[in-house]
Design a protein around this motif. Structure first.
Motif, PDB file in Angstrom:
ATOM      1  N   ALA A   1       0.220  -1.341  -0.541  1.00  0.00           N
ATOM      2  CA  ALA A   1       0.295  -0.324  -0.227  1.00  0.00           C
ATOM      3  C   ALA A   1       0.949   1.619   0.300  1.00  0.00           C
ATOM      4  O   ALA A   1       0.218   2.409   0.156  1.00  0.00           O
ATOM      5  CB  ALA A   1      -0.644  -0.451   1.235  1.00  0.00           C
ATOM      6  N   GLY A   2       2.100   1.192  -0.015  1.00  0.00           N
ATOM      7  CA  GLY A   2       3.312   2.446  -0.286  1.00  0.00           C
ATOM      8  C   GLY A   2       3.000   2.573   1.203  1.00  0.00           C
ATOM      9  O   GLY A   2       3.511   3.918   1.771  1.00  0.00           O
ATOM     10  N   CYS A   3       3.397   1.923   2.432  1.00  0.00           N
ATOM     11  CA  CYS A   3       3.504   2.385   3.688  1.00  0.00           C
ATOM     12  C   CYS A   3       4.465   2.007   4.753  1.00  0.00           C
ATOM     13  O   CYS A   3       5.166   0.569   3.698  1.00  0.00           O
ATOM     14  CB  CYS A   3       2.725   2.292   4.756  1.00  0.00           C
ATOM     15  SG  CYS A   3       0.589   3.000   4.155  1.00  0.00           S
ATOM     16  N   THR A   4       4.552   2.224   5.551  1.00  0.00           N
ATOM     17  CA  THR A   4       5.370   0.961   6.389  1.00  0.00           C
ATOM     18  C   THR A   4       5.296   1.204   8.197  1.00  0.00           C
ATOM     19  O   THR A   4       3.696   2.041   8.231  1.00  0.00           O
ATOM     20  CB  THR A   4       6.983   1.787   6.702  1.00  0.00           C
ATOM     21  OG1 THR A   4       7.097   3.284   7.275  1.00  0.00           O
ATOM     22  CG2 THR A   4       7.901   2.077   5.013  1.00  0.00           C
ATOM     23  N   PHE A   5       5.823   0.583   8.970  1.00  0.00           N
ATOM     24  CA  PHE A   5       5.311   0.775  10.174  1.00  0.00           C
ATOM     25  C   PHE A   5       4.874   2.337  10.685  1.00  0.00           C
ATOM     26  O   PHE A   5       4.218   2.331  11.632  1.00  0.00           O
ATOM     27  CB  PHE A   5       6.391  -0.456  11.380  1.00  0.00           C
ATOM     28  CG  PHE A   5       5.297  -0.599  12.425  1.00  0.00           C
ATOM     29  CD1 PHE A   5       3.903  -1.699  12.709  1.00  0.00           C
ATOM     30  CD2 PHE A   5       5.309   0.307  13.398  1.00  0.00           C
ATOM     31  CE1 PHE A   5       3.433  -2.085  13.295  1.00  0.00           C
ATOM     32  CE2 PHE A   5       4.301  -0.483  15.350  1.00  0.00           C
ATOM     33  CZ  PHE A   5       4.261  -0.982  14.516  1.00  0.00           C
ATOM     34  N   GLU A   6       5.649   2.885  10.289  1.00  0.00           N
ATOM     35  CA  GLU A   6       6.439   4.113  10.699  1.00  0.00           C
ATOM     36  C   GLU A   6       4.756   5.145  10.713  1.00  0.00           C
ATOM     37  O   GLU A   6       4.013   5.889  11.276  1.00  0.00           O
ATOM     38  CB  GLU A   6       7.396   4.521  10.197  1.00  0.00           C
ATOM     39  CG  GLU A   6       7.874   4.717  10.961  1.00  0.00           C
ATOM     40  CD  GLU A   6       8.623   4.975  11.967  1.00  0.00           C
ATOM     41  OE1 GLU A   6       8.429   5.966  13.153  1.00  0.00           O
ATOM     42  OE2 GLU A   6       9.256   3.995  12.387  1.00  0.00           O
ATOM     43  N   ASP A   7       3.707   4.057   9.780  1.00  0.00           N
ATOM     44  CA  ASP A   7       2.458   5.135   9.097  1.00  0.00           C
ATOM     45  C   ASP A   7       1.380   4.670   9.998  1.00  0.00           C
ATOM     46  O   ASP A   7       0.592   5.035  10.149  1.00  0.00           O
ATOM     47  CB  ASP A   7       2.493   4.935   7.806  1.00  0.00           C
ATOM     48  CG  ASP A   7       2.813   5.528   7.088  1.00  0.00           C
ATOM     49  OD1 ASP A   7       3.723   6.864   7.410  1.00  0.00           O
ATOM     50  OD2 ASP A   7       3.717   5.038   6.291  1.00  0.00           O
TER      51      ASP A   7
END
Length: 134
Positions: free
Chosen positions: A67-73
């Motif tokens: 989805a273009g995310c990381t856990f930081e999101d």
């Protein structure tokens, strides 16, 4: 009728189709991720608890990446544990490997009696990155 914008991680679509749910759905700038467990390639539980937790995070991270995310999101986390009274410390030894730095997401942890043969499950809500040029 709303059409769901489903996110499928590479190589796991058959698992979700068999069990009749979506791994994640994009909606209004957020990503809602279904509970992820430490399932091996064949869908069976990883027997070692800490390895199962790591695999659950790896499965989660595959969806976030798609989805273009990381856990930081991630802004909200819900975890489910079978027998948390005896398992919590072992689980929480692994979590910092994936959790990142403060400020951390919100967290709700629930003790449950059954997770389809698993000991740990994690579900999250993440903020999708803004579209470039928007």
């Amino acid at each position: 009728m709303t059409i769901r914008d489903v996110v499928f991680p590479a190589g796991r679509q058959a698992l979700y189709e068999r069990n009749r749910y979506s791994p994640a759905i994009r909606s209004n700038g957020f990503l809602f991720v279904s509970g992820q467990v430490g399932s091996r390639e064949d869908g069976s539980p990883e027997p070692d608890l800490q390895a199962q937790v790591r695999l659950a995070f790896e499965n989660l991270n595959a969806i976030l990446k798609e989805a273009g995310c990381t856990f930081e999101d991630v802004i909200d986390v819900t975890v489910f544990m079978v027998d948390p009274q005896t398992q919590f410390e072992k689980v929480w030894e692994v979590v910092p490997e994936y959790w990142g730095n403060a400020p951390h997401p919100t967290l709700t942890a629930l003790g449950v009696t059954w997770l389809y043969g698993f000991q740990f499950e994690i579900k999250v809500i993440a903020k999708l990155p803004e579209a470039s040029g928007a």
